[in-house]
Design a protein around this motif. Structure first.
Motif, PDB file in Angstrom:
ATOM      1  N   SER A  82       0.824  -1.214   0.000  1.00  0.00           N
ATOM      2  CA  SER A  82       0.000   0.000   0.000  1.00  0.00           C
ATOM      3  C   SER A  82       0.859   1.266   0.000  1.00  0.00           C
ATOM      4  N   GLU A  83       0.237   2.367  -0.382  1.00  0.00           N
ATOM      5  CA  GLU A  83       0.943   3.652  -0.376  1.00  0.00           C
ATOM      6  C   GLU A  83       1.222   4.096   1.064  1.00  0.00           C
ATOM      7  N   VAL A  84       0.277   3.820   1.951  1.00  0.00           N
ATOM      8  CA  VAL A  84       0.491   4.206   3.359  1.00  0.00           C
ATOM      9  C   VAL A  84       1.646   3.399   3.954  1.00  0.00           C
ATOM     10  N   TYR A  85       1.730   2.120   3.600  1.00  0.00           N
ATOM     11  CA  TYR A  85       2.849   1.302   4.092  1.00  0.00           C
ATOM     12  C   TYR A  85       4.182   1.874   3.584  1.00  0.00           C
ATOM     13  N   ALA A  86       4.186   2.293   2.320  1.00  0.00           N
ATOM     14  CA  ALA A  86       5.418   2.868   1.750  1.00  0.00           C
ATOM     15  C   ALA A  86       5.794   4.153   2.494  1.00  0.00           C
ATOM     16  N   ASN A  89       7.180   3.351   5.980  1.00  0.00           N
ATOM     17  CA  ASN A  89       8.472   2.667   6.028  1.00  0.00           C
ATOM     18  C   ASN A  89       9.494   3.350   5.124  1.00  0.00           C
ATOM     19  N   SER A  90       9.337   4.655   4.962  1.00  0.00           N
ATOM     20  CA  SER A  90      10.184   5.391   4.027  1.00  0.00           C
ATOM     21  C   SER A  90      11.481   5.869   4.665  1.00  0.00           C
ATOM     22  N   GLY A  91      11.574   5.774   5.990  1.00  0.00           N
ATOM     23  CA  GLY A  91      12.786   6.259   6.670  1.00  0.00           C
ATOM     24  C   GLY A  91      13.010   7.748   6.444  1.00  0.00           C
ATOM     25  N   GLY A  92      11.926   8.505   6.318  1.00  0.00           N
ATOM     26  CA  GLY A  92      12.044   9.962   6.165  1.00  0.00           C
ATOM     27  C   GLY A  92      12.142  10.429   4.718  1.00  0.00           C
ATOM     28  N   LYS A  93      12.140   9.474   3.775  1.00  0.00           N
ATOM     29  CA  LYS A  93      12.254   9.865   2.350  1.00  0.00           C
ATOM     30  C   LYS A  93      10.880  10.257   1.787  1.00  0.00           C
ATOM     31  N   THR A  94      10.911  11.048   0.726  1.00  0.00           N
ATOM     32  CA  THR A  94       9.677  11.473   0.052  1.00  0.00           C
ATOM     33  C   THR A  94       9.103  10.308  -0.756  1.00  0.00           C
ATOM     34  N   VAL A  95       7.781  10.111  -0.640  1.00  0.00           N
ATOM     35  CA  VAL A  95       7.131   8.987  -1.320  1.00  0.00           C
ATOM     36  C   VAL A  95       6.068   9.519  -2.295  1.00  0.00           C
ATOM     37  N   PRO A  96       6.132   9.100  -3.573  1.00  0.00           N
ATOM     38  CA  PRO A  96       5.079   9.520  -4.511  1.00  0.00           C
ATOM     39  C   PRO A  96       3.755   8.837  -4.169  1.00  0.00           C
ATOM     40  N   VAL A  97       2.657   9.573  -4.273  1.00  0.00           N
ATOM     41  CA  VAL A  97       1.348   8.985  -3.955  1.00  0.00           C
ATOM     42  C   VAL A  97       0.314   9.344  -5.032  1.00  0.00           C
ATOM     43  N   GLU A 155       1.556  18.489  12.075  1.00  0.00           N
ATOM     44  CA  GLU A 155       2.319  19.609  11.496  1.00  0.00           C
ATOM     45  C   GLU A 155       3.640  19.131  10.885  1.00  0.00           C
ATOM     46  N   LYS A 156       4.062  17.909  11.226  1.00  0.00           N
ATOM     47  CA  LYS A 156       5.323  17.394  10.670  1.00  0.00           C
ATOM     48  C   LYS A 156       5.116  16.650   9.345  1.00  0.00           C
ATOM     49  N   VAL A 157       3.857  16.490   8.933  1.00  0.00           N
ATOM     50  CA  VAL A 157       3.574  15.798   7.659  1.00  0.00           C
ATOM     51  C   VAL A 157       3.728  16.808   6.529  1.00  0.00           C
ATOM     52  N   ARG A 158       4.591  16.493   5.549  1.00  0.00           N
ATOM     53  CA  ARG A 158       4.769  17.425   4.415  1.00  0.00           C
ATOM     54  C   ARG A 158       4.106  16.854   3.170  1.00  0.00           C
ATOM     55  N   LEU A 159       3.212  17.658   2.630  1.00  0.00           N
ATOM     56  CA  LEU A 159       2.457  17.224   1.463  1.00  0.00           C
ATOM     57  C   LEU A 159       2.831  18.129   0.303  1.00  0.00           C
ATOM     58  N   ASP A 160       3.423  17.550  -0.752  1.00  0.00           N
ATOM     59  CA  ASP A 160       3.691  18.341  -1.965  1.00  0.00           C
ATOM     60  C   ASP A 160       2.815  17.758  -3.053  1.00  0.00           C
ATOM     61  N   SER A 161       2.795  18.405  -4.197  1.00  0.00           N
ATOM     62  CA  SER A 161       1.940  17.908  -5.260  1.00  0.00           C
ATOM     63  C   SER A 161       2.414  16.504  -5.665  1.00  0.00           C
ATOM     64  N   GLY A 162       1.622  15.481  -5.346  1.00  0.00           N
ATOM     65  CA  GLY A 162       1.953  14.106  -5.746  1.00  0.00           C
ATOM     66  C   GLY A 162       2.898  13.361  -4.828  1.00  0.00           C
ATOM     67  N   SER A 163       3.237  13.930  -3.675  1.00  0.00           N
ATOM     68  CA  SER A 163       4.134  13.190  -2.769  1.00  0.00           C
ATOM     69  C   SER A 163       3.916  13.567  -1.306  1.00  0.00           C
ATOM     70  N   VAL A 164       4.363  12.648  -0.435  1.00  0.00           N
ATOM     71  CA  VAL A 164       4.227  12.844   1.018  1.00  0.00           C
ATOM     72  C   VAL A 164       5.569  12.551   1.669  1.00  0.00           C
ATOM     73  N   THR A 165       5.929  13.369   2.650  1.00  0.00           N
ATOM     74  CA  THR A 165       7.157  13.116   3.413  1.00  0.00           C
ATOM     75  C   THR A 165       6.827  13.208   4.899  1.00  0.00           C
ATOM     76  N   ILE A 166       7.212  12.164   5.648  1.00  0.00           N
ATOM     77  CA  ILE A 166       7.061  12.242   7.110  1.00  0.00           C
ATOM     78  C   ILE A 166       8.414  11.929   7.741  1.00  0.00           C
ATOM     79  N   PRO A 167       8.680  12.442   8.940  1.00  0.00           N
ATOM     80  CA  PRO A 167       9.973  12.182   9.572  1.00  0.00           C
ATOM     81  C   PRO A 167      10.148  10.696   9.879  1.00  0.00           C
ATOM     82  N   GLU A 168      11.401  10.261   9.924  1.00  0.00           N
ATOM     83  CA  GLU A 168      11.693   8.875  10.291  1.00  0.00           C
ATOM     84  C   GLU A 168      11.086   8.602  11.672  1.00  0.00           C
TER      85      GLU A 168
END
Ligand code: AMP
Ligand code: MG
Length: 349
Positions: A82-86, A89-97, A155-168
């Motif tokens: 799933s996208e949420v699983y990705a 488990n991204s280790g702080g990296k940006t994930v396309p959604v 507030e730590k969730v970063r949402l950009d157009s087409g991607s999500v980044t959360i802290p490790e």
């Protein structure tokens, strides 16, 4: 030792059997537009039934079940694909959604802000510690909870157009809003196909399109949070009716203390707001789903203030003492079950 209530066990076994049945295709009776067509399937950890009327209902319903199952595949926190699983488990990296996931997270963040953080989609590690994600229930220590809360915060969730980044270390759980959002997408599919009378029951989340084929409102039953029987009947058209309750998933420890699955983000513990259930009635499933969870966390007084300030929805609150509160907009359409012990309905104005 932790005692899990029988009801929860029974419910899971029943749902497990249904899960193995996969999708049951839409079945219809065609003689006229007044005959129902319905589809039942298991998704998002619950049993769903959608009933629609009209000549396009059958194909639209099959599309609805496929779409909800596809959304579950994106939003499940446990499915490794799933996208949420990705994201988790991204280790702080940006994930396309996908655009649906982006829209759902964006909406959840908006409701989180509007509810002063009562809705918080970053609590997954805390829910895991309590065992709500696996059924292996336990009461974590204060230190363990405090450490886990460090890694939460919308507030730590970063949402950009087409991607999500959360802290490790942070992990998302969209369980409090996903079903409502899925319901809105299902409603759009049905309306696009010309369906103007339908009732969606997504595991107790009710969403109505139009009225019944005979023009009268849908009659939606609200559950008594204390015994699983009927609390009240609500007449609605074209809206969502969504309930959050401590009774839906909980466990009891050896001292008889009960812990429910809705957490207070302030302290990482099951919400103790004095409410047994909170039902939100409004035009969109996503609003009602997000707010039912948030209002359950807030409790009656804060919920009343919130209703007056934010507006755009109605609610039914049942306190742990059994008192029933409804907002004035549903006074005419709400009928308390005659057998409910407390016959007084308090109207919030
Ligand atoms: P609902 O049944 O819509 O109220 O959603 C409850 C589910 O949302 C729980 O089972 C958890 O997975 C998750 N959850 C628990 N507490 C919260 C909270 N304060 N904010 C957001 N999600 C939560
Ligand atoms: Mg909810």
């Amino acid at each position: 030792m932790i005692i899990v209530k029988g009801f929860i066990k029974m419910k899971k076994t029943f749902l497990g059997i249904l899960a193995s049945c996969a999708v049951l295709f839409a079945s219809c009776a065609y003689e006229s537009d007044r005959k129902p067509c319905s589809v039942s399937f298991f998704a998002m950890d619950t049993y769903m039934t959608v009933t629609a009327y009209g000549k396009n209902a059958e194909s639209a319903l099959n599309d609805v079940s496929e779409k909800i199952i596809a959304l579950e595949k994106m939003w499940s926190a446990t499915d490794e694909n799933s996208e949420v699983y990705a994201i988790n488990n991204s280790g702080g990296k940006t994930v396309p959604v996908s655009k649906e996931t982006e829209a759902l997270i964006e909406y959840a963040l908006e409701i989180s802000e509007a509810t002063d953080g009562a809705l918080n989609i970053t609590l997954y590690p805390v829910l895991k510690a309590w065992g709500f994600t696996t059924g292996e229930y336990r009461v974590p220590s204060d230190d363990e909870i405090a450490a886990l809360l460090e890694n939460t915060g919308c507030e730590k969730v970063r949402l950009d157009s087409g991607s999500v980044t959360i802290p490790e270390g942070m992990q998302l759980d969209l369980g409090a809003v996903g079903k409502g959002y899925a319901g809105d997408i299902a409603v759009s599919i049905l309306k696009e196909r010309g369906v103007n009378s339908a009732l969606l029951d997504l595991g107790g989340n009710i969403q109505a399109i139009g009225s019944k084929p005979d023009g009268t409102p849908w009659r939606v039953g609200l559950r008594n949070p204390f015994d699983g029987g009927s609390l009240a009947m609500l007449e609605v058209s074209d809206c969502a009716v969504i309930t959050s309750g401590g009774y839906e998933r909980y466990f009891t420890d050896e001292n008889g203390s009960t812990y429910c699955h809705i957490l207070d983000p302030e302290n990482g513990r099951p919400a103790e707001s004095g409410l047994a259930s909170a039902t939100i009635i409004g035009s969109k499933g996503r609003l009602c789903d997000g707010l039912s969870t948030a209002v359950f966390v807030m409790g009656q007084e804060k919920a009343e203030q919130f209703w007056r300030g934010y507006g755009g929805f109605e609610m039914v609150l049942v306190t742990k003492g059994g008192e029933v509160y409804i907002t004035e907009g549903i006074e005419e359409s709400f009928t308390l079950n005659g057998e409910y012990p407390d016959t007084r309905v308090n109207v919030i104005r």
